[in-house]
Design a protein around this motif. Structure first.
Motif, PDB file in Angstrom:
ATOM      1  N   LYS A  13     -15.292 -41.614  61.462  1.00 46.17           N
ATOM      2  CA  LYS A  13     -16.687 -41.433  61.898  1.00 46.17           C
ATOM      3  C   LYS A  13     -17.549 -42.667  61.617  1.00 46.17           C
ATOM      4  CE  LYS A  13     -16.644 -36.878  62.875  1.00 46.17           C
ATOM      5  NZ  LYS A  13     -16.014 -36.733  64.151  1.00 46.17           N
ATOM      6  N   ASN A  14     -17.291 -43.348  60.494  1.00 45.56           N
ATOM      7  CA  ASN A  14     -18.150 -44.466  60.104  1.00 45.56           C
ATOM      8  C   ASN A  14     -17.660 -45.815  60.635  1.00 45.56           C
ATOM      9  OD1 ASN A  14     -15.886 -44.541  58.542  1.00 45.56           O
ATOM     10  ND2 ASN A  14     -16.938 -44.506  56.577  1.00 45.56           N
ATOM     11  N   VAL A  15     -16.726 -45.804  61.585  1.00 46.26           N
ATOM     12  CA  VAL A  15     -16.178 -47.045  62.149  1.00 46.26           C
ATOM     13  C   VAL A  15     -16.509 -47.105  63.636  1.00 46.26           C
ATOM     14  CG1 VAL A  15     -14.065 -48.333  62.613  1.00 46.26           C
ATOM     15  CG2 VAL A  15     -14.314 -47.127  60.458  1.00 46.26           C
ATOM     16  N   THR A  16     -16.987 -48.275  64.077  1.00 38.53           N
ATOM     17  CA  THR A  16     -17.275 -48.463  65.499  1.00 38.53           C
ATOM     18  C   THR A  16     -16.360 -49.542  66.064  1.00 38.53           C
ATOM     19  OG1 THR A  16     -18.992 -50.096  65.026  1.00 38.53           O
ATOM     20  CG2 THR A  16     -19.691 -47.799  65.261  1.00 38.53           C
ATOM     21  N   LEU A  17     -15.988 -49.359  67.313  1.00 33.92           N
ATOM     22  CA  LEU A  17     -15.084 -50.279  67.998  1.00 33.92           C
ATOM     23  C   LEU A  17     -15.821 -50.893  69.178  1.00 33.92           C
ATOM     24  CD1 LEU A  17     -11.930 -51.072  68.315  1.00 33.92           C
ATOM     25  CD2 LEU A  17     -11.995 -49.404  70.143  1.00 33.92           C
ATOM     26  N   THR A  18     -15.722 -52.219  69.315  1.00 34.05           N
ATOM     27  CA  THR A  18     -16.332 -52.912  70.438  1.00 34.05           C
ATOM     28  C   THR A  18     -15.240 -53.659  71.190  1.00 34.05           C
ATOM     29  OG1 THR A  18     -18.303 -53.235  69.085  1.00 34.05           O
ATOM     30  CG2 THR A  18     -18.153 -54.507  71.102  1.00 34.05           C
ATOM     31  N   LEU A  19     -15.133 -53.386  72.483  1.00 37.32           N
ATOM     32  CA  LEU A  19     -14.139 -54.044  73.326  1.00 37.32           C
ATOM     33  C   LEU A  19     -14.843 -55.033  74.242  1.00 37.32           C
ATOM     34  CD1 LEU A  19     -12.151 -50.850  74.349  1.00 37.32           C
ATOM     35  CD2 LEU A  19     -11.447 -52.553  72.687  1.00 37.32           C
ATOM     36  N   ASP A  20     -14.372 -56.281  74.235  1.00 40.27           N
ATOM     37  CA  ASP A  20     -14.929 -57.311  75.104  1.00 40.27           C
ATOM     38  C   ASP A  20     -13.758 -58.079  75.699  1.00 40.27           C
ATOM     39  OD1 ASP A  20     -16.677 -59.029  76.386  1.00 40.27           O
ATOM     40  OD2 ASP A  20     -16.867 -60.354  74.643  1.00 40.27           O
ATOM     41  N   PRO A  39      -2.688 -60.923  76.409  1.00 41.03           N
ATOM     42  CA  PRO A  39      -2.971 -60.294  77.702  1.00 41.03           C
ATOM     43  C   PRO A  39      -1.945 -59.242  78.121  1.00 41.03           C
ATOM     44  CG  PRO A  39      -2.214 -62.544  77.999  1.00 41.03           C
ATOM     45  CD  PRO A  39      -2.402 -62.348  76.531  1.00 41.03           C
ATOM     46  N   GLU A  40      -0.829 -59.141  77.424  1.00 42.13           N
ATOM     47  CA  GLU A  40       0.193 -58.154  77.790  1.00 42.13           C
ATOM     48  C   GLU A  40      -0.192 -56.730  77.414  1.00 42.13           C
ATOM     49  OE1 GLU A  40       2.093 -62.071  77.408  1.00 42.13           O
ATOM     50  OE2 GLU A  40       1.095 -60.883  75.882  1.00 42.13           O
ATOM     51  N   VAL A  41      -1.202 -56.572  76.542  1.00 40.55           N
ATOM     52  CA  VAL A  41      -1.595 -55.228  76.110  1.00 40.55           C
ATOM     53  C   VAL A  41      -3.075 -54.990  76.393  1.00 40.55           C
ATOM     54  CG1 VAL A  41       0.160 -55.050  74.312  1.00 40.55           C
ATOM     55  CG2 VAL A  41      -2.063 -55.983  73.748  1.00 40.55           C
ATOM     56  N   ASN A  42      -3.413 -53.729  76.592  1.00 39.55           N
ATOM     57  CA  ASN A  42      -4.799 -53.302  76.775  1.00 39.55           C
ATOM     58  C   ASN A  42      -5.167 -52.350  75.652  1.00 39.55           C
ATOM     59  OD1 ASN A  42      -5.333 -54.663  79.170  1.00 39.55           O
ATOM     60  ND2 ASN A  42      -4.520 -53.004  80.426  1.00 39.55           N
ATOM     61  N   VAL A  43      -6.358 -52.500  75.120  1.00 41.01           N
ATOM     62  CA  VAL A  43      -6.864 -51.582  74.104  1.00 41.01           C
ATOM     63  C   VAL A  43      -7.897 -50.694  74.780  1.00 41.01           C
ATOM     64  CG1 VAL A  43      -8.038 -51.389  71.892  1.00 41.01           C
ATOM     65  CG2 VAL A  43      -6.471 -53.285  72.293  1.00 41.01           C
ATOM     66  N   VAL A  44      -7.694 -49.371  74.676  1.00 40.75           N
ATOM     67  CA  VAL A  44      -8.565 -48.404  75.342  1.00 40.75           C
ATOM     68  C   VAL A  44      -9.041 -47.391  74.310  1.00 40.75           C
ATOM     69  CG1 VAL A  44      -8.699 -46.689  77.185  1.00 40.75           C
ATOM     70  CG2 VAL A  44      -7.204 -48.669  77.452  1.00 40.75           C
ATOM     71  N   GLN A  45     -10.333 -47.068  74.363  1.00 41.10           N
ATOM     72  CA  GLN A  45     -10.861 -46.032  73.479  1.00 41.10           C
ATOM     73  C   GLN A  45     -10.924 -44.728  74.258  1.00 41.10           C
ATOM     74  OE1 GLN A  45     -14.497 -47.041  71.534  1.00 41.10           O
ATOM     75  NE2 GLN A  45     -14.574 -45.149  70.365  1.00 41.10           N
ATOM     76  N   GLU A  46     -10.225 -43.721  73.732  1.00 38.26           N
ATOM     77  CA  GLU A  46     -10.200 -42.403  74.371  1.00 38.26           C
ATOM     78  C   GLU A  46     -10.765 -41.388  73.391  1.00 38.26           C
ATOM     79  OE1 GLU A  46      -6.183 -41.669  75.582  1.00 38.26           O
ATOM     80  OE2 GLU A  46      -6.249 -43.191  77.163  1.00 38.26           O
ATOM     81  N   GLY A  47     -12.052 -41.118  73.498  1.00 38.40           N
ATOM     82  CA  GLY A  47     -12.697 -40.153  72.603  1.00 38.40           C
ATOM     83  C   GLY A  47     -12.757 -40.686  71.180  1.00 38.40           C
ATOM     84  N   GLU A  48     -12.157 -39.941  70.258  1.00 34.59           N
ATOM     85  CA  GLU A  48     -12.158 -40.316  68.841  1.00 34.59           C
ATOM     86  C   GLU A  48     -10.903 -41.089  68.453  1.00 34.59           C
ATOM     87  OE1 GLU A  48     -14.682 -39.715  66.571  1.00 34.59           O
ATOM     88  OE2 GLU A  48     -15.770 -39.176  68.392  1.00 34.59           O
TER      89      GLU A  48
END
Length: 187
Positions: A13-20, A39-48
């Motif tokens: 809960k106390n951690v935020t993720l920023t994707l750029d 570039p071979e991998v993608n990081v995606v945030q899905e909900g929690e």
């Protein structure tokens, strides 16, 4: 599919993720870490949760999939809880002391060995009861970057690694040092 790579990373809960793009920044109560992923991998945030997906099934993508997931999980754990390694000094007259932020090791050399910790690493010294002291035989290396904590611990251990005959030197807490039998006397 990588068994490690496909596991989602729970986001506290106390951690935020920023994707750029390929730059991922993780902020938490202990600090902030940032890393550029290949570039071979993608990081995606899905909900929690955070999911690391690979772009295709090429060999480099398969190789980096699990690695990138583990690196990201270590970043999340680092900014939320932090990492600590304990080093134990054994030997008569061997000790460590703190002078400001610098660790000064007396390890039987003709000179004291000074180690300046990198930015983001804190060094502390404990006695056998676990109390923080200025001079003692247990060194705590802590920080939010797991790689930096491990490298700093390895640098400290390399000053005097444990030797196999008497076991003297600097070792990780709980590390087993295989002992050798010394020379036998003349008969």
């Amino acid at each position: 599919m990588s068994r490690i790579g496909k596991r989602p990373i729970p986001l506290p809960k106390n951690v935020t993720l920023t994707l750029d793009g390929q730059q991922v920044t993780v902020k938490g109560p202990k600090g902030q870490l940032s890393r550029v992923f290949p570039p071979e991998v993608n990081v995606v945030q899905e909900g929690e949760a955070i999911v690391v997906k690979r772009r295709d099934d090429s060999r480099p993508a398969k190789e980096r999939h699990g690695l990138c997931r583990t690196l990201l999980a270590n970043m999340v754990e680092g900014v939320s809880q932090g990492f600590t390694k304990k080093l134990e000094i054994q030997g008569v007259g061997y000790r460590a002391q703190l002078q400001g932020k610098t660790l000064v090791l007396s390890m039987g050399y003709s000179h004291p060995v000074e180690i300046v910790p990198p930015e983001g690493i804190t060094l502390e010294i404990e006695d056998n009861q676990g109390k923080k002291v200025q001079q003692g035989t247990i060194v705590l290396v802590s920080g939010i970057d797991k790689e930096l904590v491990g490298n700093t611990s390895a640098r400290i251990r390399a000053v005097r690694p444990p030797e196999p005959y008497k076991g003297k030197g600097i070792r990780y807490m709980g590390e087993f040092v295989r002992r050798k039998v010394g020379k036998t006397g003349k008969k």
